[in-house]
Design an enzyme around this catalytic site. Structure first.
Site, mmCIF file in Angstrom:
data_model
loop_
_atom_site.group_PDB
_atom_site.id
_atom_site.type_symbol
_atom_site.label_atom_id
_atom_site.label_comp_id
_atom_site.label_asym_id
_atom_site.label_seq_id
_atom_site.Cartn_x
_atom_site.Cartn_y
_atom_site.Cartn_z
ATOM 1 N N HIS A 197 13.036 27.087 57.194
ATOM 2 C CA HIS A 197 13.599 27.541 55.922
ATOM 3 C C HIS A 197 13.140 26.653 54.773
ATOM 4 O O HIS A 197 12.977 27.117 53.656
ATOM 5 C CB HIS A 197 15.130 27.562 56.000
ATOM 6 C CG HIS A 197 15.638 28.732 56.774
ATOM 7 N ND1 HIS A 197 16.217 28.614 58.007
ATOM 8 C CD2 HIS A 197 15.628 30.045 56.484
ATOM 9 C CE1 HIS A 197 16.539 29.807 58.446
ATOM 10 N NE2 HIS A 197 16.205 30.699 57.548
ATOM 11 N N ARG A 304 18.839 36.276 50.127
ATOM 12 C CA ARG A 304 19.388 35.234 50.998
ATOM 13 C C ARG A 304 20.546 34.568 50.256
ATOM 14 O O ARG A 304 20.314 33.909 49.242
ATOM 15 C CB ARG A 304 18.311 34.204 51.333
ATOM 16 C CG ARG A 304 17.238 34.706 52.308
ATOM 17 C CD ARG A 304 16.292 33.563 52.660
ATOM 18 N NE ARG A 304 15.450 33.850 53.798
ATOM 19 C CZ ARG A 304 14.140 34.113 53.695
ATOM 20 N NH1 ARG A 304 13.553 34.154 52.540
ATOM 21 N NH2 ARG A 304 13.434 34.344 54.794
ATOM 22 N N ARG A 340 21.994 39.943 52.258
ATOM 23 C CA ARG A 340 22.187 39.512 53.640
ATOM 24 C C ARG A 340 23.426 38.626 53.705
ATOM 25 O O ARG A 340 23.574 37.726 52.872
ATOM 26 C CB ARG A 340 20.971 38.724 54.112
ATOM 27 C CG ARG A 340 21.168 38.185 55.522
ATOM 28 C CD ARG A 340 19.955 37.506 56.063
ATOM 29 N NE ARG A 340 19.760 36.186 55.481
ATOM 30 C CZ ARG A 340 18.755 35.394 55.809
ATOM 31 N NH1 ARG A 340 17.854 35.793 56.683
ATOM 32 N NH2 ARG A 340 18.626 34.209 55.253
ATOM 33 N N ASN A 463 10.214 35.773 61.440
ATOM 34 C CA ASN A 463 10.249 34.306 61.596
ATOM 35 C C ASN A 463 11.078 33.947 62.827
ATOM 36 O O ASN A 463 10.668 33.160 63.677
ATOM 37 C CB ASN A 463 10.872 33.634 60.373
ATOM 38 C CG ASN A 463 10.238 34.086 59.077
ATOM 39 O OD1 ASN A 463 9.099 34.524 59.086
ATOM 40 N ND2 ASN A 463 10.966 33.999 57.982
ATOM 41 N N ASP A 464 12.256 34.549 62.902
ATOM 42 C CA ASP A 464 13.101 34.264 64.057
ATOM 43 C C ASP A 464 12.647 35.050 65.285
ATOM 44 O O ASP A 464 12.727 34.545 66.407
ATOM 45 C CB ASP A 464 14.565 34.590 63.737
ATOM 46 C CG ASP A 464 15.208 33.453 62.971
ATOM 47 O OD1 ASP A 464 15.017 32.299 63.387
ATOM 48 O OD2 ASP A 464 15.867 33.709 61.956
ATOM 49 N N CYS A 511 10.885 41.685 56.755
ATOM 50 C CA CYS A 511 11.124 40.697 55.694
ATOM 51 C C CYS A 511 10.800 39.272 56.129
ATOM 52 O O CYS A 511 11.105 38.331 55.416
ATOM 53 C CB CYS A 511 12.559 40.797 55.184
ATOM 54 S SG CYS A 511 13.778 40.435 56.445
HETATM 55 C C1 PEP Z 1 13.299 35.933 59.527
HETATM 56 O O1 PEP Z 1 13.844 35.325 60.446
HETATM 57 O O2 PEP Z 1 12.169 36.468 59.633
HETATM 58 C C2 PEP Z 1 13.965 36.034 58.214
HETATM 59 C C3 PEP Z 1 13.453 36.757 57.242
HETATM 60 O O3 PEP Z 1 15.113 35.336 58.040
HETATM 61 P P1 PEP Z 1 15.157 33.749 57.762
HETATM 62 O O4 PEP Z 1 13.751 33.284 57.573
HETATM 63 O O5 PEP Z 1 15.996 33.568 56.553
HETATM 64 O O6 PEP Z 1 15.784 33.243 59.014
HETATM 65 MG MG MG Z 2 15.952 34.922 60.296
#
Ligand code: PEP
Ligand code: MG
Length: 585
Positions: A197, A304, A340, A463-464, A511
């Site tokens: 992050h 966010r 979110r 990302n996650d 996203c």
């Molecule tokens: C993700 O996980 O791709 C995402 C957009 O959420 P964050 O990066 O805020 O965990």
């Molecule tokens: Mg995420």
């Protein structure tokens, strides 16, 4: 002679400035001067942290169970006495008054002085008391860092702070926010990875950043001239005039390139074969809305909300959240705002939430929706604020990190209940408020058809999703080499979610950071993705990639790519896909 260090460029851009070293192992604190008229406020801050530390120790002492050896209470008493000593109770106040420094800085200076005194002591026993000093000072420091800091908000950065390049061990998202407020020129960290992050925030805030530059503290000295190249992950130390001129002209070229891309602002994102693609923005901070609008983007695909919770001691109230969501949706004039719900955890902890402390494995712990469902003091005010704000514009609500449909049922029950409360108090909201989820765990992706049947929309958080699928901590630079969006498992999961959305006639967006990386635009289009949400800074490049794509050409190559489990073949097809010219079919 100039020296070069390497790391991972996580936020593009070039910065020229002076190294500003944050100390190893100490909490990273902002150092700044306060104007004379705020000196008393700063002293009040210090005194209230001191009072807080005293209260904590007294409470701790009262809770010591009977029968515990006397040394334990002696130890607490010794800490209480230290708090009363002039060295801690008065000296930092004098520094604030004399040097106009902020409270944290004054305390840090005093700590350094005291530690030195203890280190010079001959008596080994007395030398060990240094640790006690550290404990007491850290207690006050933590309280200072948790305070809402009004003075800092009132301050403009000092002129020479603008060319500071921060060098730190590791930084949290909250630290990055603080540095942004101080307008630093760039950031270097020894640890950290591009999908953390902190890295995402640095990109959004346009702070050129290199992470994973191991041992930077060993090679860099405070005040040294640096060139930070966030595009290539390079740090140049004490460069010659020729190199400096070269980088200054590169810096200018990048600004010009960005400006030329901004000319695409009024153009719709349409592929060569006339398919309109929705490009939306990920917004971390309200300030980004202007940048997104300058890039011609209207919708916020990921708002966010964590920034409302970071760097403060107390939770934001329902009213504060409502005001923020309402102002944001009004700012985007009839476009869609996807809010979110709180995604706190891992590298975004907040002090007010005790569950966050001590988790061995925070990414797999009480994070995001789990935390909200467990802690209704977080969830209910947020749901109510979102519902109330939905009376003022097009708002959607999105829940992060779901793994089971049970969580969706629970969320929907809470929403229904709050709607009933609002009805009975005649408070208006959008009765059709759309509710969606982020698909960012393999569990959710593999059962995306179920989620698609119960929700109004899905958004893929790559990302996650990559972190959990590939079993690599997104904040750990040691395993970052394993991060691979082209891994067949990741690609197939993304594809499953897109298909689940289209079979159930609900929109699916993506996203994660992948959406803002123009190298993946064609591939994602070929997979059937029609909605992308990204950092505003990435919008022009991705729009350019959409304008250069023909879906009828991208689709067959993408299908071939998805069919093979072999990495070499995937890479080959990926390159072919990006190389193919839309002008030659
Ligand atoms: C993700 O996980 O791709 C995402 C957009 O959420 P964050 O990066 O805020 O965990
Ligand atoms: Mg995420």
């Amino acid at each position: 002679m100039s020296i070069m260090l390497h790391g991972i460029g996580v936020a593009r851009g070039i910065a020229l400035g002076k190294a500003y070293l944050m100390e190893h192992g100490q909490p990273d604190i902002a150092e700044y001067t306060v104007p004379e008229y705020l000196v008393d406020t700063e002293i009040e801050r210090y005194n209230s942290a001191l009072d807080g530390a005293r209260d904590q120790l007294i409470e701790l002492r009262a809770k010591v169970p009977a029968g515990v050896p006397g040394e334990v209470t002696d130890f607490i008493d010794a800490h209480l006495l230290m708090l009363e000593d002039n060295a801690i109770s008065r000296a930092p106040v004098k520094l604030i008054r004399r040097q106009y420094c902020n409270a944290e800085w004054a305390l840090k200076q005093q700590r350094d002085t005291l530690v030195q005194v203890f280190e010079e002591m001959e008596d080994p026993y007395l030398r060990t008391r240094k640790d006690d000093i550290d404990h007491v000072i850290n207690r006050i420091m933590q309280l200072l860092l948790q305070q809402e800091n009004d003075t800092q908000e009132l301050l403009e950065p000092e002129e020479d702070e603008n060319n500071r390049i921060i060098v730190a061990d590791n930084l949290s998202a909250s630290d990055i926010l603080l540095f942004h407020q101080q307008s630093v020129a760039g950031i270097i960290t020894e640890h950290g990875a591009p999908n953390s992050h902190s890295a995402i925030l640095a990109r959004s805030l346009h702070i050129p950043t290199v992470m994973g530059a191991g041992n930077s503290h060993r090679y860099l000295q405070d005040g040294e001239s640096l060139i930070l190249d966030g595009n290539n992950g390079m740090i140049l130390i004490n460069s010659d005039p020729l190199t400096i001129t070269h980088y200054q002209s590169l810096q200018q070229q990048q600004r010009d390139h960005q400006e030329s891309l901004n000319k695409l602002r009024s153009q719709a994102a349409v592929t060569r074969d006339n398919i309109t693609i929705s490009l939306q923005a990920n917004v971390e901070l309200p300030g980004e809305i202007e940048i997104m609008q300058q890039a011609g983007c209207r919708d916020i695909g990921l708002y966010r909300t964590e920034f409302l919770f970071l760097n403060r001691k107390t939770l934001p109230t329902e009213e504060e959240q409502y005001e923020n969501y309402r102002a944001t949706v009004e700012m985007i004039n009839g476009a869609t705002l996807t809010i979110r719900t709180l995604d706190i955890g891992t590298d975004k902890p907040i002090p007010a939430i005790a569950e966050m402390e001590g988790a061995d494995n925070p990414a797999l712990g009480v994070r995001a929706i789990r935390l909200s469902l467990k802690n209704l003091d977080l969830l209910i005010p947020q749901i109510r604020a979102i519902l109330r704000a939905s009376a003022h514009g097009k708002i959607r609500m999105m829940v992060p990190m779901v793994t089971s449909l049970q969580e969706i049922v629970q969320i929907q029950n809470h929403i229904q209940e709050q709607k009933r409360h609002l009805d009975s108090n005649n408070v208006s909201y959008d009765p059709e408020l759309k509710v969606g989820a982020m698909i960012e765990t393999p569990a959710a992706a593999l059962s995306a058809d179920g989620f698609a049947q119960c929700l109004d929309f899905l958004s893929i958080g790559t990302n996650d999703l990559a972190q959990y699928t590939l079993a690599i901590d997104r904040t750990d630079d040691q395993v970052n080499y394993l991060f691979d969006p082209l891994h067949p498992a990741v690609l197939r999961l993304i594809h499953m979610v897109i298909k689940a959305g289209s079979h159930n006639n609900i929109p699916v967006s993506l996203c994660g950071e992948l959406a803002g990386d123009e190298r993946y635009t064609r591939l994602l289009l070929g997979m059937g993705l029609r909605e992308f949400s990204m950092s505003p800074s990435a919008l022009p490049e991705v729009k350019q990639a959409v304008l250069n794509t023909r879906l009828d050409m991208a689709k067959p190559l993408t299908e071939q790519l998805l069919a093979t489990p072999f990495h070499d073949e995937i890479l080959h097809l990926f390159e072919q896909l990006n190389r193919s010219s839309p002008d030659h079919s």
